[in-house]
Design an enzyme around this catalytic site. Structure first.
Site, PDB file in Angstrom:
ATOM      1  N   ARG A  92      78.486  36.788  50.658  1.00 44.57           N
ATOM      2  CA  ARG A  92      78.996  37.517  51.840  1.00 44.57           C
ATOM      3  C   ARG A  92      80.174  36.848  52.533  1.00 44.57           C
ATOM      4  NH1 ARG A  92      74.006  38.483  51.835  1.00 44.57           N
ATOM      5  NH2 ARG A  92      73.799  36.735  50.402  1.00 44.57           N
ATOM      6  N   THR A  93      80.243  35.527  52.552  1.00 47.74           N
ATOM      7  CA  THR A  93      81.403  34.892  53.199  1.00 47.74           C
ATOM      8  C   THR A  93      82.655  35.235  52.409  1.00 47.74           C
ATOM      9  OG1 THR A  93      79.928  33.106  53.866  1.00 47.74           O
ATOM     10  CG2 THR A  93      82.287  32.719  54.145  1.00 47.74           C
ATOM     11  N   LYS A 121      91.893  19.046  34.743  1.00 41.74           N
ATOM     12  CA  LYS A 121      92.847  18.087  34.161  1.00 41.74           C
ATOM     13  C   LYS A 121      92.948  16.830  35.008  1.00 41.74           C
ATOM     14  CE  LYS A 121      95.662  22.083  33.088  1.00 41.74           C
ATOM     15  NZ  LYS A 121      96.938  22.678  33.449  1.00 41.74           N
ATOM     16  N   ARG A 142      85.504  27.348  50.758  1.00 43.99           N
ATOM     17  CA  ARG A 142      84.043  27.104  50.745  1.00 43.99           C
ATOM     18  C   ARG A 142      83.849  25.972  49.747  1.00 43.99           C
ATOM     19  NH1 ARG A 142      78.757  29.753  50.653  1.00 43.99           N
ATOM     20  NH2 ARG A 142      79.406  30.528  52.688  1.00 43.99           N
ATOM     21  N   HIS A 175      79.651  25.604  59.369  1.00 42.30           N
ATOM     22  CA  HIS A 175      80.020  26.947  58.894  1.00 42.30           C
ATOM     23  C   HIS A 175      80.484  27.704  60.139  1.00 42.30           C
ATOM     24  CE1 HIS A 175      80.226  30.418  56.450  1.00 42.30           C
ATOM     25  NE2 HIS A 175      79.016  30.450  55.932  1.00 42.30           N
TER      26      HIS A 175
END
Ligand code: CP
Length: 360
Positions: A92-93, A121, A142, A175
């Protein structure tokens, strides 16, 4: 995807000194003029900002009800591009930010894991973020690491090409935009009974590792006469730093393991799941703690106006038979996420006045 090298570790002069300062002394580093520029911690928001953003979200919501309004919103920021760098799972975020961008006409790009980026890499996360800033006007991140958004925003702000960074969840730490949507939801649920001021709120579950309850607790200092009840098993009690913050701001709180005993007293119940992703022992993490679940037989015990929230995803903490109860606010809550994030992005790009003008 094969990993060719360990990620390069880079040391940034001044970072450690900055990182170790109290948050109160750091918030100005994430402002531009009199406005928030990067959204990193919930402590950046004051009451005036929260009230303003809730009103702005309501305005966007109202405009989006008509085709004409939707078109006006889409024409606000068609010249902007955003990167969604989501390297920890999210439904949902991610989707609410992506759709918030699209509502405002912003084009989005995304990375949903490090395995397809040049991080395999050996590129450092800081160089990766700096690369995004070469192509887009906004980065939404996130990440499983606490403090990731803070560090990348700080690093970008030292360059000659910074772009705003929005923290969409950083490890078990913060958050902040979830806290915004939680406030928006609570204010809407309590609209006919005086709003959030004066309410008693229970937070239930894994309070130790849940970043949503941490960020929401910080925001309580902005509201009058709030009381908190932390309901958690002993091993998942709220951490001391949050309790010290509440003491400092004279916000009364109690702690209990007896969920049923507090049900009749509270105006909102904020349920959370066990955050197993931060546990190291899968066996001990298999426990579901049923005494901290909400069941249909509890519904007669809670007040008729009590709002039931959950940041989601849920497991077994809220029985699905509760979904039909009018007090179950969690599906409305996740929709609030898209509107408040659209309001936040409109504010960041300074088109908030255009939105309010449309409705005046
Ligand atoms: N509430 C929340 O952060 O949900 P996601 O993990 O699905 O984004």
């Amino acid at each position: 995807m094969e990993k060719y090298a360990e990620q390069t570790q880079q040391e940034f002069e001044g970072w450690e000194e900055f990182f170790n300062k109290p948050v109160d002394e750091k918030v100005n580093a994430f402002r531009s003029g009199n406005r928030i520029y990067d959204v990193i911690y919930a402590q950046q928001f004051d009451r005036a900002f929260l009230d303003y953003l809730c009103r702005l979200a309501d305005s966007i919501r109202l405009l989006a009800k008509t085709k004409v309004g939707q078109s006006k919103l889409r024409h606000l920021l068609p010249h902007k591009r955003a990167m969604l760098y989501f390297v920890q799972p999210s439904t949902r975020t991610f989707l609410s930010f992506q759709n918030a961008c699209h509502i405002l006409g912003i084009t989005t790009s995304e990375t949903r894991g490090t395995s397809t980026s040049s991080e395999v890499k050996g590129e450092s996360p800081e160089d990766t973020i700096r690369t995004f800033a070469s192509y887009v006007d906004l980065i939404i991140s996130r990440h499983p690491e606490a403090g990731f958004a803070e560090k990348t925003a700080w690093v970008l702000n030292q360059t000659d090409h910074p772009v705003p960074v929005l923290n969409g969840g950083s490890g078990p730490d913060q958050h902040p935009t979830q806290a915004l949507l939680d406030i928006y939801t609570l204010e809407r649920e309590f609209r006919t009974i005086g709003g959030l001021d004066g309410k008693k709120i229970a937070m239930v579950g894994d309070l130790k590792r849940g970043r949503t309850v941490r960020s929401l607790s910080y925001l309580m200092k902005n509201y009058q006469d709030i009381e908190l009840v932390y309901v958690a098993p002993e091993i998942f009690k709220m951490k001391d730093d949050i309790k010290e913050f509440l003491d400092k701001h004279r916000i009364p709180f109690t702690e209990t393991e007896d969920f049923e005993s507090i049900m009749p007293d509270v105006d909102a119940i904020y349920m959370t799941r066990i955050q197993n992703e931060y546990g190291s022992d899968p066996t001990s993490e298999a426990e579901t703690f049923p005494q901290f679940h909400l069941r249909p037989h509890h519904l007669p015990k809670i007040q008729t106006h009590c709002a039931i929230l959950h940041p989601l995803p849920r497991r077994y903490e809220i029985d699905i038979r509760i979904d039909k109860d009018p007090r179950a606010a969690y599906w409305r809550q996740e929709r609030c996420g898209m509107w408040i994030r659209a309001a936040l992005i409109a504010y960041i790009f300074r088109v908030d006045d255009d939105i309010q003008d449309e409705l005046s």
